[in-house]
Design a protein around this motif. Structure first.
Motif, PDB file in Angstrom:
ATOM      1  N   ALA A  31       4.163  16.273  -8.765  1.00  0.00           N
ATOM      2  CA  ALA A  31       4.839  16.626 -10.015  1.00  0.00           C
ATOM      3  C   ALA A  31       3.858  17.086 -11.101  1.00  0.00           C
ATOM      4  O   ALA A  31       4.285  17.458 -12.207  1.00  0.00           O
ATOM      5  N   GLY A  32       2.566  17.038 -10.796  1.00  0.00           N
ATOM      6  CA  GLY A  32       1.579  17.434 -11.790  1.00  0.00           C
ATOM      7  C   GLY A  32       1.436  16.431 -12.915  1.00  0.00           C
ATOM      8  O   GLY A  32       0.965  16.761 -14.007  1.00  0.00           O
ATOM      9  N   GLN A  33       1.837  15.165 -12.641  1.00  0.00           N
ATOM     10  CA  GLN A  33       1.740  14.106 -13.659  1.00  0.00           C
ATOM     11  C   GLN A  33       0.364  13.448 -13.577  1.00  0.00           C
ATOM     12  O   GLN A  33       0.194  12.345 -13.066  1.00  0.00           O
ATOM     13  N   GLU A  34      -0.597  14.176 -14.104  1.00  0.00           N
ATOM     14  CA  GLU A  34      -1.997  13.786 -13.948  1.00  0.00           C
ATOM     15  C   GLU A  34      -2.286  12.387 -14.467  1.00  0.00           C
ATOM     16  O   GLU A  34      -3.038  11.626 -13.862  1.00  0.00           O
ATOM     17  N   GLU A  35      -1.660  12.020 -15.594  1.00  0.00           N
ATOM     18  CA  GLU A  35      -1.958  10.720 -16.186  1.00  0.00           C
ATOM     19  C   GLU A  35      -1.559   9.575 -15.262  1.00  0.00           C
ATOM     20  O   GLU A  35      -2.179   8.508 -15.280  1.00  0.00           O
ATOM     21  N   HIS A  36      -0.502   9.797 -14.415  1.00  0.00           N
ATOM     22  CA  HIS A  36      -0.032   8.738 -13.525  1.00  0.00           C
ATOM     23  C   HIS A  36      -0.997   8.515 -12.351  1.00  0.00           C
ATOM     24  O   HIS A  36      -1.355   7.375 -12.047  1.00  0.00           O
ATOM     25  N   TRP A  37      -1.408   9.609 -11.690  1.00  0.00           N
ATOM     26  CA  TRP A  37      -2.283   9.386 -10.542  1.00  0.00           C
ATOM     27  C   TRP A  37      -3.712   9.051 -10.962  1.00  0.00           C
ATOM     28  O   TRP A  37      -4.420   8.333 -10.255  1.00  0.00           O
ATOM     29  N   ILE A  38      -4.128   9.498 -12.143  1.00  0.00           N
ATOM     30  CA  ILE A  38      -5.440   9.094 -12.653  1.00  0.00           C
ATOM     31  C   ILE A  38      -5.443   7.602 -12.953  1.00  0.00           C
ATOM     32  O   ILE A  38      -6.446   6.905 -12.728  1.00  0.00           O
ATOM     33  N   LYS A  39      -4.297   7.082 -13.416  1.00  0.00           N
ATOM     34  CA  LYS A  39      -4.189   5.647 -13.685  1.00  0.00           C
ATOM     35  C   LYS A  39      -4.430   4.847 -12.411  1.00  0.00           C
ATOM     36  O   LYS A  39      -5.096   3.798 -12.430  1.00  0.00           O
ATOM     37  N   PHE A  76       0.829  -1.202   0.000  1.00  0.00           N
ATOM     38  CA  PHE A  76       0.000   0.000   0.000  1.00  0.00           C
ATOM     39  C   PHE A  76       0.869   1.261   0.000  1.00  0.00           C
ATOM     40  O   PHE A  76       0.585   2.233  -0.710  1.00  0.00           O
ATOM     41  N   GLU A  77       1.926   1.245   0.809  1.00  0.00           N
ATOM     42  CA  GLU A  77       2.815   2.401   0.903  1.00  0.00           C
ATOM     43  C   GLU A  77       3.463   2.729  -0.441  1.00  0.00           C
ATOM     44  O   GLU A  77       3.664   3.903  -0.776  1.00  0.00           O
ATOM     45  N   LYS A  78       3.791   1.700  -1.229  1.00  0.00           N
ATOM     46  CA  LYS A  78       4.376   1.931  -2.547  1.00  0.00           C
ATOM     47  C   LYS A  78       3.393   2.660  -3.460  1.00  0.00           C
ATOM     48  O   LYS A  78       3.761   3.603  -4.166  1.00  0.00           O
ATOM     49  N   LEU A  79       2.133   2.214  -3.439  1.00  0.00           N
ATOM     50  CA  LEU A  79       1.126   2.884  -4.260  1.00  0.00           C
ATOM     51  C   LEU A  79       0.865   4.298  -3.771  1.00  0.00           C
ATOM     52  O   LEU A  79       0.713   5.227  -4.571  1.00  0.00           O
ATOM     53  N   LEU A  80       0.815   4.474  -2.456  1.00  0.00           N
ATOM     54  CA  LEU A  80       0.577   5.808  -1.895  1.00  0.00           C
ATOM     55  C   LEU A  80       1.721   6.758  -2.273  1.00  0.00           C
ATOM     56  O   LEU A  80       1.482   7.913  -2.641  1.00  0.00           O
TER      57      LEU A  80
END
Length: 286
Positions: A264-272, A251-255
């Protein structure tokens, strides 16, 4: 039509034990269900509610004549209770439990001299994946196990007929039964039950008390299980520490990945990650 069991004895007639009794009697699985506990008042209430047909605070008397004994106590007390029960069980008695952890319980009992010395009394570990943040027979329901998973955890030494009987018992209560090793069980429930409880509790704990008046259904749904009994969860997390720590590490890795991409404003990564969470939740359904 004859019942599957002449007498079932339930040690601990709370939410799980009470629901087992209600379901067994409603489905005519047992002729008699004896509730065993420490409080005469609570047992009397469970009897009035139809969870049991008889009640006693004397477990030696309660298991006398039982062909199935279900131990529904906190996990740390299951082993000593079973070891005390075995010498007083009639030949052919099957004992199972409803503990949320399995490896320590099953391993200890299969090495126990009290059980090894009574080869005609059989223990089969099991865990109904059903429950609530509520406790006590007040909240017991006859359909608690309907369409819910129960995991049965046999080992090489488990007697085949006893295993089949326990499996059929849970299926008769409405459960979908799966078999796996005690170790595999503990890894699975660490990810699906124990770690989520920790996260829910920490979400609740991290919310400033001054802001609690502004919480709504999302916060309530996310933290509902944090209302569970603290000592019960102390025992669960202590006996399954290794697997819970591994689940927390995952869980910590995903968090960390979510936080890094958000910063970082990398929207595509956290939306994934949000999409992955929604996909898994949609698979489970309501």
């Amino acid at each position: 039509m004859a019942s599957d069991f002449k007498q079932i004895a339930i040690l601990g007639v709370g939410l799980i034990g009470g629901s087992i009794g209600l379901a067994a009697l409603k489905r005519k699985i047992a002729d008699k269900v004896v509730g065993i506990g420490r409080s005469e008042e609570k047992l009397a209430k469970a009897k009035r509610q139809g969870c049991i047909t008889e009640a006693t605070t004397q477990w030696q008397a309660g298991i006398r004549g039982a062909d199935l004994v279900v131990v529904c106590s906190p996990v740390e007390s299951i082993v000593p209770l079973v070891e005390q029960l075995v010498p007083f069980c009639q030949p052919g008695t099957i004992i199972t439990d409803a503990g949320s952890t399995k490896q320590k319980i099953v391993d200890t009992l299969h090495l126990s001299e009290s059980i090894r010395g009574r080869k005609e009394v059989y223990f089969v570990g099991s865990h109904p994946m059903a429950g609530s943040d509520k406790s006590g027979s007040d909240h017991a329901t006859a359909d608690l196990f309907q369409n819910r998973v129960t995991i049965v955890t046999p080992v090489a030494e488990t007697e085949r007929t006893a295993k089949a009987t326990v499996r059929k018992f849970w299926e008769s209560l409405g459960s979908e039964v799966h078999e796996m090793s005690p170790t595999e069980h503990d890894a699975v429930v660490a990810a699906t039950s124990h770690m989520p409880h920790v996260i829910a509790a920490l979400v609740a704990a991290s919310t400033p008390e001054a802001m609690l008046q502004f919480t709504s259904t999302g916060w309530a749904d996310t933290t509902r299980i944090a209302a569970g009994d603290i000592d019960l969860w102390r025992q669960i997390l202590t006996t399954n520490r290794g697997h819970v720590l591994q689940s927390l590490a995952n869980f910590e890795k995903l968090l960390a990945a979510f936080r890094t991409s958000l910063e970082a404003g990398q929207e595509e990564h956290w939306i994934k990650l949000l999409k992955q969470g929604k996909h898994h939740r949609d698979i489970v359904g309501s």
